[in-house]
Enzyme design. Sequence first.
Site, PDB file in Angstrom:
ATOM      1  CB  SER A  20      -0.764  -5.803   4.748  1.00 22.76           C
ATOM      2  OG  SER A  20       0.323  -4.903   4.856  1.00 22.76           O
ATOM      3  CE1 TYR A  51      -4.296  -6.762   3.708  1.00 23.06           C
ATOM      4  CE2 TYR A  51      -4.200  -6.881   6.105  1.00 23.06           C
ATOM      5  CZ  TYR A  51      -4.282  -7.510   4.884  1.00 23.06           C
ATOM      6  OH  TYR A  51      -4.342  -8.886   4.839  1.00 23.06           O
ATOM      7  N   GLY A  52      -3.741  -0.130   4.363  1.00 27.02           N
ATOM      8  CA  GLY A  52      -3.994   1.158   5.022  1.00 27.02           C
ATOM      9  C   GLY A  52      -4.931   2.106   4.298  1.00 27.02           C
ATOM     10  CB  CYS A  82       0.046  -5.430  10.044  1.00 25.31           C
ATOM     11  SG  CYS A  82      -0.782  -4.254   8.957  1.00 25.31           S
ATOM     12  CG  ASN A  83       1.569  -0.341  13.615  1.00 26.15           C
ATOM     13  OD1 ASN A  83       1.637  -0.055  14.792  1.00 26.15           O
ATOM     14  ND2 ASN A  83       2.622  -0.724  12.923  1.00 26.15           N
ATOM     15  CB  THR A  84      -3.169  -1.150   8.889  1.00 23.46           C
ATOM     16  OG1 THR A  84      -2.117  -0.228   8.615  1.00 23.46           O
ATOM     17  CG2 THR A  84      -4.449  -0.679   8.250  1.00 23.46           C
ATOM     18  CB  THR A 212       5.471  -3.463  10.676  1.00 21.70           C
ATOM     19  OG1 THR A 212       4.462  -3.904   9.751  1.00 21.70           O
ATOM     20  CG2 THR A 212       4.962  -3.597  12.091  1.00 21.70           C
TER      21      THR A 212
HETATM   22  N1  DGL Z   1       2.788  -3.009   7.815  1.00 18.81           N
HETATM   23  C1  DGL Z   1       1.430  -2.511   7.793  1.00 18.81           C
HETATM   24  C2  DGL Z   1       1.197  -1.604   8.999  1.00 18.81           C
HETATM   25  O1  DGL Z   1       1.898  -1.721   9.945  1.00 18.81           O
HETATM   26  C3  DGL Z   1       1.178  -1.909   6.469  1.00 18.81           C
HETATM   27  C4  DGL Z   1      -0.239  -1.565   6.261  1.00 18.81           C
HETATM   28  C5  DGL Z   1      -0.672  -1.559   4.835  1.00 18.81           C
HETATM   29  O2  DGL Z   1      -0.660  -2.607   4.205  1.00 18.81           O
HETATM   30  O3  DGL Z   1      -1.080  -0.477   4.390  1.00 18.81           O
HETATM   31  O4  DGL Z   1       0.324  -0.799   9.070  1.00 18.81           O
END
Ligand code: DGL
Length: 299
Positions: A20, A51-52, A82-84, A212
């Site tokens: 993101s 994104y979260g 990105c985990n989300t 991340t």
């Molecule tokens: N690096 C993204 C993750 O791992 C960030 C998510 C976001 O943009 O909120 O979730």
Amino acid sequence: MEFVNASAADNNRPIGVFDSGLGGLTVARAIATTLPHESIYYLGDTKRCPYGVRTEDEVRSFVLQAGRWLSEHNIKIMIIACNTATAAGLKVAQQVLPVPVIGVIAPGARAAINSTRTRKVGVLATPLTVRTGAYTRAIKTLDAGVSVYGCPAPSFVEIVENELATGAHLQERWLQNGDVFDTPETCEEVARTLVPLMEAGAEVDTVVLGCTHFPLLAGPIRKALGPGVRVVSSAEETTSELADILRRREQLADEDVAPQHRFATTSDNIAEFAAAGSFIFGQPLKSIEHVSLDELGRY
Ligand code: DGL
């Protein structure tokens, strides 16, 4: 997974890495370090970050846009760093994209399982990642007896992105000790966010950074959790899964070809992305292009 006998030119195609914003560069850095012959094509959707705090449907559509865009740019495999985005869109990306796609949640779950002795694990992630339950499922798939305590951290991504956008002065300290964001305000916010986790999970001995961006807050997070809790992230596990897949598919890049890293961002401020990105990636981002949301929206 299908085994192919690819040509050398095919093998030298880049690995697509998507996030993101800037956080996925923590994973890209691990890839560049462990697989030094591989080229990376990184796409950061900075303009729509974070994104979260969005809905799952919305993030899923962004993942598909990014995946189709990267696929058209000749990648050989896609990492959703990105985990989300992994929680919301990994499955559908695997179903519709023409390249293999791996996410960061299964590797993060593995890192947590390998670390815990009490079999009580905390997951620090964005609200959407926690809400989807993706980490709990991934951890329990590996060991159904592990207790998982999800802790949403709604403010951390913005803290990281904002500090990075404005804090060129922090870079020197990052190189020295990694604790770039250990200002009193950030430490206070981190400690406040972690209270529910500390109260709920008394015997938690491992906290996985399920975002991340969060390795950049590792200093304040460690400080808040205290010395008895190990903090792990998914970057190294993701990289070893990637290496394994490329090796088995006989798709590792030639060792005599110099890697070419390219970066794309939806941010309107390329200079800011270059400064912050070089700092996280650990080497200058030499080739950066702007991708408009209109362009991504066509995918
Ligand atoms: N690096 C993204 C993750 O791992 C960030 C998510 C976001 O943009 O909120 O979730």
